[in-house]
Design a protein around this motif. Structure first.
Motif, PDB file in Angstrom:
ATOM      1  N   GLU A 109       0.973  -1.308   0.008  1.00  0.00           N
ATOM      2  CA  GLU A 109      -0.201  -0.061  -0.043  1.00  0.00           C
ATOM      3  C   GLU A 109       0.947   1.230  -0.058  1.00  0.00           C
ATOM      4  O   GLU A 109       0.548   2.096  -0.604  1.00  0.00           O
ATOM      5  CB  GLU A 109      -0.946  -0.039   1.240  1.00  0.00           C
ATOM      6  N   ASP A 124      -5.469  -3.409   5.192  1.00  0.00           N
ATOM      7  CA  ASP A 124      -5.865  -2.158   5.956  1.00  0.00           C
ATOM      8  C   ASP A 124      -6.421  -2.570   7.477  1.00  0.00           C
ATOM      9  O   ASP A 124      -6.896  -3.747   7.653  1.00  0.00           O
ATOM     10  CB  ASP A 124      -6.876  -1.273   5.352  1.00  0.00           C
ATOM     11  N   TYR A 128      -3.418   0.987  11.288  1.00  0.00           N
ATOM     12  CA  TYR A 128      -2.286   1.417  10.068  1.00  0.00           C
ATOM     13  C   TYR A 128      -2.195   2.769   9.977  1.00  0.00           C
ATOM     14  O   TYR A 128      -2.801   3.567   9.909  1.00  0.00           O
ATOM     15  CB  TYR A 128      -3.076   0.591   9.120  1.00  0.00           C
ATOM     16  N   HIS A 131      -4.272   4.033   6.924  1.00  0.00           N
ATOM     17  CA  HIS A 131      -5.515   3.707   7.247  1.00  0.00           C
ATOM     18  C   HIS A 131      -6.363   4.896   6.761  1.00  0.00           C
ATOM     19  O   HIS A 131      -7.417   4.951   5.765  1.00  0.00           O
ATOM     20  CB  HIS A 131      -5.965   3.324   8.504  1.00  0.00           C
ATOM     21  N   ARG A 141     -11.180  -3.737   2.135  1.00  0.00           N
ATOM     22  CA  ARG A 141     -10.237  -4.188   2.959  1.00  0.00           C
ATOM     23  C   ARG A 141     -10.135  -5.633   2.570  1.00  0.00           C
ATOM     24  O   ARG A 141     -11.165  -6.405   2.420  1.00  0.00           O
ATOM     25  CB  ARG A 141     -10.599  -4.019   4.192  1.00  0.00           C
TER      26      ARG A 141
END
Length: 370
Positions: A109, A124, A128, A131, A141
């Motif tokens: 990510e 996620d 995080y 996030h 997710r």
């Protein structure tokens, strides 16, 4: 009675030292094997005994050479032949689709967001560090079981990907399961600069990868000059507090703190240089810490996105360490030049996490510098 109490205190202290130390009596500074010395020589981009300049011109030259090296390394992973686009990775090779639209991202990510690349689904969770950015995009997710390193394949399949981008820290079986759903591009995110450039090639946006990496180097240059302006050539070390041991991270052979010495040109204390290439895991006993002799000490008490369930245990361990008289004798602790860094960010890999770590470190160093 006093004598009895004294014995109890000493026993308690010895138990505490055993609990928070590494459990190993071997000196991590011991001579290294010939193979280890060769690995150290290969890993060291700079000689730690040689002072490097921190002028804008010197930094620009360093980073230009670094970009050229990372570009060359990325080009070894990606090729086009016979009308096919192919990525070489840990698990083999993947023939890539042209212009992928529905991309599922698994622990990549950071570089995907850095490139502003589209994702239909990604890993996620609420804590995080990415996030908020992922949630703002409304990205589906993907769940990961951190205990057994498995991925929810039904969620991946439900996203109907035409490409899966993943970090190669999973086992080959996981890769093979994902490859049954869609082509999988796997990356070694520990080398986050090379992975960013290789990912941009996979996404058919190589120019964007270089532009973003140059922005990253500009950020590193700014933070480096801020930090060196505050502390000069003072020494800095990173101590990692884990569930069962405490680790002192070396100068050039650890992926978590290498950026401190390579990008920011922070000076390592001699012990940090001496443990480069240590055959063990760099676990250190509390008895050795007073000899560390670093001007500034950074504490990483926790784990990253892939092992967050262990972070609470690590933090409790650090709380116990701070009650130990041996800890209070560490020079940087006595002078108040100790900072507890964000473990979630420092243990992550990717240019966004490194930018966050560098910015926070520059802020702290300017406040606590000489």
């Amino acid at each position: 009675m006093r004598g009895g109490k004294g014995i109890v205190v000493l026993l308690a202290l010895s138990v505490l030292v055993g609990a928070v130390g590494c459990g190993q009596q071997a000196d991590i500074r011991a001579p290294k094997s010939e193979k280890a010395q060769e690995a150290v020589a290969k890993a060291r981009r700079f000689d730690p005994a040689v002072l490097r300049a921190d002028t804008p011109e010197a930094i620009d030259a360093e980073f230009a050479a670094r970009l050229a090296d990372k570009r060359k390394a990325a080009e070894k992973l990606y090729r086009e032949e016979d009308g096919k686009r192919i990525l070489k990775h840990k698990f083999g090779e993947t023939e890539l689709p042209d212009a992928p639209v529905r991309i599922v991202c698994i622990r990549m990510e950071d570089p995907m967001l850095a490139l502003d690349a589209p994702m239909v689904a990604a890993y996620d969770f609420p804590q995080y560090y990415l996030h908020d950015r992922l949630a703002a995009r409304g990205i589906m997710r993907i769940s990961i079981n951190d205990e057994n390193k498995t991925i929810n394949l039904e969620q991946v399949q439900g996203a109907k990907p035409d490409l899966i981008v993943m970090r190669d820290s999973f086992g080959k079986g996981v890769y093979q399961d994902l490859a049954k759903i869609a082509p999988v591009a796997a990356f070694d995110l520990r080398d986050y600069e090379r992975s960013l450039l290789a990912l941009s090639m996979v996404l058919q946006r190589p120019a964007d990868g270089e532009v973003r990496l140059l922005q990253f180097y500009d950020r590193a240059k700014r933070d480096r000059m801020r930090i060196k302006g505050a502390i000069g050539d003072s020494t800095v070390a990173l101590l990692r507090i884990m569930n069962k041991e405490v680790r002192l991270y070396p100068y050039a052979t650890n992926d978590i703190n290498r950026f401190m010495y390579e990008l920011l040109n922070l000076r390592p204390p001699q012990m940090v240089v001496d443990i480069d290439g240590n055959d063990a895991n760099n676990a250190i006993s509390l008895e050795l810490l007073p000899e560390l002799g670093t001007d500034y000490l950074l504490i990483n008490a926790g784990f990253g996105p892939s092992s967050r369930q262990n972070s609470a245990v690590a933090r409790k361990r650090f709380e116990a360490m701070q009650r130990d008289p041996l800890w209070q004798s560490v020079p940087a602790v006595r002078t108040g030049r100790m900072d507890v860094v964000n473990a979630m960010i420092w243990n992550a890999h990717g240019i966004i996490s490194k930018e966050m770590a560098m910015d926070a470190l520059a802020d702290w160093m300017e406040e606590h510098g000489q």
